[in-house]
Write an enzyme that holds these catalytic residues in place. Structure first.
Site, PDB file in Angstrom:
ATOM      1  N   ASN A  53       0.818  -1.211   0.000  1.00 41.99           N
ATOM      2  CA  ASN A  53       0.000   0.000   0.000  1.00 41.99           C
ATOM      3  C   ASN A  53       0.853   1.263   0.000  1.00 41.99           C
ATOM      4  OD1 ASN A  53       0.279   1.215   2.885  1.00 41.99           O
ATOM      5  ND2 ASN A  53      -0.061  -0.954   3.250  1.00 41.99           N
ATOM      6  N   LYS A 180       0.213   1.966  16.395  1.00 48.99           N
ATOM      7  CA  LYS A 180       0.809   3.161  15.791  1.00 48.99           C
ATOM      8  C   LYS A 180      -0.277   4.086  15.303  1.00 48.99           C
ATOM      9  CE  LYS A 180       2.894   3.120  11.665  1.00 48.99           C
ATOM     10  NZ  LYS A 180       3.893   2.714  10.653  1.00 48.99           N
ATOM     11  N   LYS A 182      -1.086   8.212  13.426  1.00 53.96           N
ATOM     12  CA  LYS A 182      -0.557   9.258  12.565  1.00 53.96           C
ATOM     13  C   LYS A 182      -0.492  10.591  13.308  1.00 53.96           C
ATOM     14  CE  LYS A 182      -0.284   6.503   9.050  1.00 53.96           C
ATOM     15  NZ  LYS A 182       1.030   6.049   8.555  1.00 53.96           N
ATOM     16  N   ASP A 211       3.709   8.374  13.668  1.00 51.90           N
ATOM     17  CA  ASP A 211       4.214   8.395  12.292  1.00 51.90           C
ATOM     18  C   ASP A 211       3.848   9.711  11.634  1.00 51.90           C
ATOM     19  OD1 ASP A 211       4.971   7.889   9.702  1.00 51.90           O
ATOM     20  OD2 ASP A 211       3.639   6.186   9.391  1.00 51.90           O
ATOM     21  N   GLU A 237       8.325   8.096  13.776  1.00 50.21           N
ATOM     22  CA  GLU A 237       8.554   7.563  12.430  1.00 50.21           C
ATOM     23  C   GLU A 237       8.536   8.649  11.372  1.00 50.21           C
ATOM     24  OE1 GLU A 237       6.278   4.344   9.518  1.00 50.21           O
ATOM     25  OE2 GLU A 237       6.323   4.019  11.686  1.00 50.21           O
ATOM     26  N   GLU A 263      10.507   3.109   4.958  1.00 49.88           N
ATOM     27  CA  GLU A 263       9.464   2.522   4.118  1.00 49.88           C
ATOM     28  C   GLU A 263       9.419   3.131   2.728  1.00 49.88           C
ATOM     29  OE1 GLU A 263       5.184   4.403   4.617  1.00 49.88           O
ATOM     30  OE2 GLU A 263       5.975   3.898   6.586  1.00 49.88           O
ATOM     31  N   ASP A 290      10.321  -1.899   2.882  1.00 46.36           N
ATOM     32  CA  ASP A 290       9.258  -2.826   2.506  1.00 46.36           C
ATOM     33  C   ASP A 290       9.686  -3.571   1.244  1.00 46.36           C
ATOM     34  OD1 ASP A 290       6.957  -4.088   1.553  1.00 46.36           O
ATOM     35  OD2 ASP A 290       5.642  -2.390   1.979  1.00 46.36           O
ATOM     36  N   HIS A 320       7.581  -2.360   6.566  1.00 44.69           N
ATOM     37  CA  HIS A 320       6.298  -1.713   6.309  1.00 44.69           C
ATOM     38  C   HIS A 320       5.435  -2.621   5.439  1.00 44.69           C
ATOM     39  CE1 HIS A 320       3.974   0.561   3.222  1.00 44.69           C
ATOM     40  NE2 HIS A 320       3.595   1.307   4.237  1.00 44.69           N
ATOM     41  N   GLU A 339       4.856  -5.013  10.361  1.00 41.66           N
ATOM     42  CA  GLU A 339       3.686  -4.160  10.521  1.00 41.66           C
ATOM     43  C   GLU A 339       2.422  -4.958  10.225  1.00 41.66           C
ATOM     44  OE1 GLU A 339       2.767   0.443   9.403  1.00 41.66           O
ATOM     45  OE2 GLU A 339       3.526  -0.804   7.784  1.00 41.66           O
TER      46      GLU A 339
END
Length: 388
Positions: A53, A180, A182, A211, A237, A263, A290, A320, A339
């Protein structure tokens, strides 16, 4: 083993959420099926993969460059000594005639096919991917369970702190022990209020990571670091733009909490620059490259070798993406964890039904390959009947 067909499609994983930089209402991924003439139990083997993603589908690059190169190659040039498709030889073919540098999009396309090739490699041996990796690269040792954290805490339309708390509590109720959220999509004072609301659920900062999705300039990143210092958070992050290694080093030096990043770093070379110049501490900080976004497992193995030469343990790596591919890599290669996306980017973050989540760790499936066939919601998309 010969490739007979590679089919791909763009799949929507859109959701009415946003982080500090983008909204995900139009987010897509590429899904692929690599079909072969290798028959097991009366059926040709098929390898499945999808892009992670956050970067959108890569259909154009797949159809115009990556897939045609594999189909045009001499089949004997793509297999190992046992006649099975070799992900390394296929990788060399996929990147042929590509100039160095500029890794942002083609790395995703290559990583998508790479996932399917490793799925095939493990299926050909009749073992789950993590077992194949442990046997080849870790002296047969595999972790019986993988540590996972629940990624969420996005900005929703009209969100209130109680909605954030309900979301994070639901993850803890599932068996996660770390979550986690945002930051950076609201003013600092509002984000601090959100963090404090989250801490009321987690009971402590060691269970909560934040993050910023590379939103901040250095001054803002430092202001957040100072303001968050009393919380004792699990990590901070992507505080600054992903290639601003000098800026990252400044923030890392001033922050009292671990830094997590990587990531959006898509090659071994860029990862090397990150650990050379980003001011990160291999005893404290975390790397989140990732594989599905960064040229696949073939490149990730090179990245792990490079990290080891710079004093980094694989136990500082937490990929990630929240996909089952990452879980296999974590268990087979001895990474710290992976994750997870329990409630967003459906269905690609789902665990197989026979995997058990408890005390922040998840067991892995024994299905051959990556095991997507065991997850009905994913297999309906990845199956050749859907893709063809």
């Amino acid at each position: 083993m010969k490739i007979t067909e590679i089919v791909e499609q763009t799949v929507s994983i859109g959701s009415p959420i946003r982080n500090a930089v983008i909204d995900f209402s139009a987010m897509t991924v590429s899904a692929v099926a690599v079909r072969t003439d290798h028959v097991v139990e009366g059926r040709p083997l098929v390898g499945y993969g999808f892009s992670s993603n956050g970067r959108y589908a890569q259909g154009g690059i797949l159809r115009e460059r990556i897939i045609p190169r594999l189909l045009a190659a001499d089949p004997d040039a793509l297999v190992d000594a046992s006649g099975v498709l070799d992900p390394f030889k296929c990788w060399d073919t996929m990147v042929r005639n590509e100039k160095p540098g500029g890794h942002g999009e083609r790395s995703v396309a290559v990583g998508t096919i790479d996932m399917a090739l490793w799925d095939l490699a493990a299926k050909a041996e009749g073992v789950p991917l993590y077992r194949l990796l442990a046997d080849r690269y870790r002296g047969v040792v595999a972790d019986p369970a993988v540590e996972v954290y629940a990624a969420g805490g996005y900005y929703y339309p009209g969100e209130q702190e109680t909605k954030l708390q309900d979301e994070l509590k639901s993850y803890l109720d599932m068996g996660f022990t770390a979550v986690k959220m945002k930051i950076g999509g609201a003013p600092l004072k509002d984000d601090l209020r959100r963090i404090e609301a989250a801490l009321a659920v987690t009971g402590g900062g060691d269970a909560l990571a934040v993050d910023a999705n590379a939103r901040f300039d250095v001054a803002t990143a430092l202001a957040y670091a100072r303001a968050m210092r009393p919380y004792g958070l699990r990590w901070y992050e992507e505080p600054v733009e992903v290639l601003d290694f000098a800026g990252l080093a400044e923030v890392a030096a001033a922050a009292s909490m671990p830094i997590a990043t990587g990531e959006n770093i898509f090659s071994m070379v860029d990862s090397r620059n990150l650990v050379r110049y980003g001011g990160l501490d291999p005893a404290q900080d975390y790397l989140q490259m990732d594989p599905a976004l960064s040229y696949g497992l073939v490149e990730y193995l090179r990245t792990l070798d490079m990290l080891a030469s710079h004093g980094w343990s694989a136990r500082r790596c937490v990929p990630h993406g929240g996909h089952q591919f990452g879980l296999h890599l974590a268990a087979g290669l001895g990474l710290m964890g992976n994750e997870a996306y329990p409630k967003v980017f459906e269905p690609f973050g789902r665990f197989a039904p026979d995997m058990t989540l408890a005390n922040g760790k998840v067991t892995l499936t024994d299905h051959p390959g990556i095991g997507y066939e065991a997850i009905d919601e994913i297999y309906r998309i990845l199956s050749t009947e859907t893709l063809s």
